[in-house]
Design a protein around this motif. Sequence first.
Motif, PDB file in Angstrom:
ATOM      1  N   SER A 153     -18.346  17.555 -21.604  1.00 19.22           N
ATOM      2  CA  SER A 153     -19.161  18.730 -21.277  1.00 19.22           C
ATOM      3  C   SER A 153     -20.203  19.005 -22.347  1.00 19.22           C
ATOM      4  N   GLN A 154     -19.769  18.867 -23.615  1.00 14.40           N
ATOM      5  CA  GLN A 154     -20.694  19.101 -24.717  1.00 14.40           C
ATOM      6  C   GLN A 154     -21.852  18.097 -24.696  1.00 14.40           C
ATOM      7  N   GLU A 162     -24.325  18.988 -21.933  1.00 14.35           N
ATOM      8  CA  GLU A 162     -25.192  20.114 -22.312  1.00 14.35           C
ATOM      9  C   GLU A 162     -26.272  19.671 -23.286  1.00 14.35           C
ATOM     10  N   GLN A 163     -25.911  18.827 -24.242  1.00 18.05           N
ATOM     11  CA  GLN A 163     -26.899  18.333 -25.193  1.00 18.05           C
ATOM     12  C   GLN A 163     -28.002  17.523 -24.488  1.00 18.05           C
TER      13      GLN A 163
END
Length: 242
Positions: free
Chosen positions: A30-31, A34-35
Amino acid sequence: MDKKQKRKVWLAAGFVAVCGIVSLGSYYASQQKEQMVLQRKEDSPAADREGSAVSGKEENTPGTESSGRPEPADGTEGAGGAADAVRAEPAPEETLCVYVCGAVAAEGVYSLPAGSRLVDALNAAGGFTAEADRTYHNLAGYLSDGQKVYVPTGAETEELTAAERLAGEAESGDRKEPLPVNINTADKALLMTLPGIGEAKAENILAYRKKAGPFQDTGELKKVSGIGEAMFERIKDKIVVK
């Protein structure tokens, strides 16, 4: 603790570990997503600016050619082409009109190019008739606009003296028109300024005027002794009756 209980503990611990690993992987995924989204947002304006700049360089502005020279919107030629078209148009040729009459094949008013000579007028009128005096006029003389060319017959010129004949030849090549002379008031000296009117004819005009009174019209001048049709035709445009 027996074997069965140990097995359950290991299974529970393994399940917890697997769940932890899955959760941790989901978190990192998920991170990372998003990045990537943030990176795309940051890169997008620069890409748009670059695309606009490239597009603006490649496209031509409306109404211009690739060389950058303006092209008229209505499809007409530029200033240079219009100037060339004007220069290409021939200048209108100047003309003059002369009235040819007397012993010629076809009397009439003829239009000739400026700078024409008397021979051109006679040719336009069909040439001399059989009765014409072909040597009376100076055929090399220049014509003037509005000029009248009267060709006398041989019989008409027989009454002219040698001096009068020479005067007529000189006049046929002259482009200037003298001022009209009032034959009712002119004295001897003024009458002698008329072509072909010498001292004797001037005295005859004065004698006739004294005897018969003022001339009623210019044609009456032919009643004066020594002035026939040929002489009258030479001077009738140069005299008036007032």
